[in-house]
Write a protein that holds these residues in place. Structure first.
Motif, mmCIF file in Angstrom:
data_model
loop_
_atom_site.group_PDB
_atom_site.id
_atom_site.type_symbol
_atom_site.label_atom_id
_atom_site.label_comp_id
_atom_site.label_asym_id
_atom_site.label_seq_id
_atom_site.Cartn_x
_atom_site.Cartn_y
_atom_site.Cartn_z
ATOM 1 N N ALA A 166 43.356 43.888 51.391
ATOM 2 C CA ALA A 166 42.993 43.022 52.517
ATOM 3 C C ALA A 166 43.844 41.753 52.525
ATOM 4 O O ALA A 166 44.316 41.317 53.580
ATOM 5 C CB ALA A 166 41.514 42.662 52.460
ATOM 6 N N ARG A 167 44.074 41.162 51.350
ATOM 7 C CA ARG A 167 44.894 39.949 51.293
ATOM 8 C C ARG A 167 46.343 40.281 51.640
ATOM 9 O O ARG A 167 46.997 39.521 52.348
ATOM 10 C CB ARG A 167 44.808 39.298 49.903
ATOM 11 C CG ARG A 167 45.651 38.057 49.758
ATOM 12 C CD ARG A 167 45.200 36.918 50.675
ATOM 13 N NE ARG A 167 46.203 35.858 50.697
ATOM 14 C CZ ARG A 167 46.599 35.217 51.786
ATOM 15 N NH1 ARG A 167 46.063 35.478 52.955
ATOM 16 N NH2 ARG A 167 47.530 34.299 51.721
ATOM 17 N N GLN A 202 44.635 28.663 48.111
ATOM 18 C CA GLN A 202 43.217 28.973 47.902
ATOM 19 C C GLN A 202 43.055 30.295 47.161
ATOM 20 O O GLN A 202 42.221 30.422 46.267
ATOM 21 C CB GLN A 202 42.485 29.014 49.249
ATOM 22 C CG GLN A 202 40.987 29.141 49.120
ATOM 23 C CD GLN A 202 40.367 27.938 48.433
ATOM 24 O OE1 GLN A 202 40.795 26.808 48.620
ATOM 25 N NE2 GLN A 202 39.370 28.179 47.615
ATOM 26 N N HIS A 203 43.881 31.260 47.514
ATOM 27 C CA HIS A 203 43.830 32.560 46.828
ATOM 28 C C HIS A 203 44.134 32.385 45.334
ATOM 29 O O HIS A 203 43.455 32.977 44.488
ATOM 30 C CB HIS A 203 44.818 33.533 47.471
ATOM 31 C CG HIS A 203 44.938 34.827 46.742
ATOM 32 N ND1 HIS A 203 43.949 35.789 46.773
ATOM 33 C CD2 HIS A 203 45.905 35.323 45.940
ATOM 34 C CE1 HIS A 203 44.307 36.805 46.027
ATOM 35 N NE2 HIS A 203 45.508 36.552 45.509
ATOM 36 N N LEU A 204 45.126 31.574 45.004
ATOM 37 C CA LEU A 204 45.459 31.353 43.594
ATOM 38 C C LEU A 204 44.320 30.670 42.856
ATOM 39 O O LEU A 204 44.017 31.007 41.712
ATOM 40 C CB LEU A 204 46.733 30.512 43.476
ATOM 41 C CG LEU A 204 48.020 31.197 43.889
ATOM 42 C CD1 LEU A 204 49.178 30.214 43.836
ATOM 43 C CD2 LEU A 204 48.302 32.406 43.023
ATOM 44 N N ILE A 205 43.663 29.735 43.509
ATOM 45 C CA ILE A 205 42.534 29.035 42.891
ATOM 46 C C ILE A 205 41.386 29.993 42.633
ATOM 47 O O ILE A 205 40.745 29.940 41.577
ATOM 48 C CB ILE A 205 42.073 27.860 43.777
ATOM 49 C CG1 ILE A 205 43.140 26.763 43.785
ATOM 50 C CG2 ILE A 205 40.723 27.317 43.329
ATOM 51 C CD1 ILE A 205 42.938 25.710 44.843
ATOM 52 N N GLU A 206 41.151 30.883 43.578
ATOM 53 C CA GLU A 206 40.015 31.808 43.468
ATOM 54 C C GLU A 206 40.279 32.978 42.543
ATOM 55 O O GLU A 206 39.359 33.649 42.116
ATOM 56 C CB GLU A 206 39.638 32.320 44.860
ATOM 57 C CG GLU A 206 39.079 31.234 45.751
ATOM 58 C CD GLU A 206 38.871 31.674 47.183
ATOM 59 O OE1 GLU A 206 39.227 32.839 47.518
ATOM 60 O OE2 GLU A 206 38.373 30.859 47.971
ATOM 61 N N THR A 207 41.546 33.247 42.244
ATOM 62 C CA THR A 207 41.897 34.409 41.417
ATOM 63 C C THR A 207 41.769 34.097 39.947
ATOM 64 O O THR A 207 41.963 33.084 39.451
ATOM 65 C CB THR A 207 43.340 34.862 41.724
ATOM 66 O OG1 THR A 207 43.410 35.164 43.107
ATOM 67 C CG2 THR A 207 43.710 36.069 40.930
ATOM 68 N N THR A 246 52.845 38.986 40.464
ATOM 69 C CA THR A 246 52.671 39.765 39.244
ATOM 70 C C THR A 246 51.490 39.242 38.425
ATOM 71 O O THR A 246 50.698 40.011 37.892
ATOM 72 C CB THR A 246 53.955 39.720 38.392
ATOM 73 O OG1 THR A 246 55.030 40.255 39.166
ATOM 74 C CG2 THR A 246 53.799 40.519 37.121
ATOM 75 N N ARG A 247 51.374 37.929 38.335
ATOM 76 C CA ARG A 247 50.326 37.320 37.504
ATOM 77 C C ARG A 247 48.977 37.234 38.200
ATOM 78 O O ARG A 247 47.947 37.171 37.544
ATOM 79 C CB ARG A 247 50.759 35.937 37.069
ATOM 80 C CG ARG A 247 51.982 36.016 36.152
ATOM 81 C CD ARG A 247 52.234 34.761 35.421
ATOM 82 N NE ARG A 247 51.102 34.451 34.563
ATOM 83 C CZ ARG A 247 50.926 33.292 33.980
ATOM 84 N NH1 ARG A 247 51.789 32.343 34.139
ATOM 85 N NH2 ARG A 247 49.890 33.072 33.217
ATOM 86 N N PHE A 248 48.980 37.158 39.524
ATOM 87 C CA PHE A 248 47.743 37.005 40.282
ATOM 88 C C PHE A 248 47.637 38.149 41.279
ATOM 89 O O PHE A 248 48.209 38.091 42.361
ATOM 90 C CB PHE A 248 47.723 35.659 41.021
ATOM 91 C CG PHE A 248 47.778 34.474 40.107
ATOM 92 C CD1 PHE A 248 46.630 33.987 39.509
ATOM 93 C CD2 PHE A 248 48.991 33.856 39.834
ATOM 94 C CE1 PHE A 248 46.673 32.890 38.665
ATOM 95 C CE2 PHE A 248 49.055 32.766 38.985
ATOM 96 C CZ PHE A 248 47.885 32.282 38.394
#
Length: 70
Positions: A28-29, A65-70, A21-23
């Motif tokens: 594609a992901r 990594q996805h959370l870091i990049e978002t 919900t937050r990210f």
């Protein structure tokens, strides 16, 4: 039926739902997540513990990594 896997899934459902919900994630992901999950399921079905563990580790790293990049 794997009671331990089900227990882990239930414990983390709320956390994962909150993160989704937050990210936001792209289509594609979302598709990559599905492929990763099916790969893990396949390894478990084949009773290949090493492959399952490796795929799970990769999946968690990609999610982080996805959370870091978002």
């Amino acid at each position: 039926y794997n009671g331990e896997a089900l227990s882990v899934a239930h414990r983390h459902t709320a956390l994962i739902g909150t993160l989704f919900t937050r990210f936001p994630r792209s289509k594609a992901r979302s598709q990559a997540i599905s492929r990763e999950h099916w790969g893990i399921i396949g390894a478990i079905r084949d009773q290949d513990e090493e492959r399952a563990a490796s795929l799970m580790e990769q999946h968690v790293r990609r999610a982080g990594q996805h959370l870091i990049e978002t």
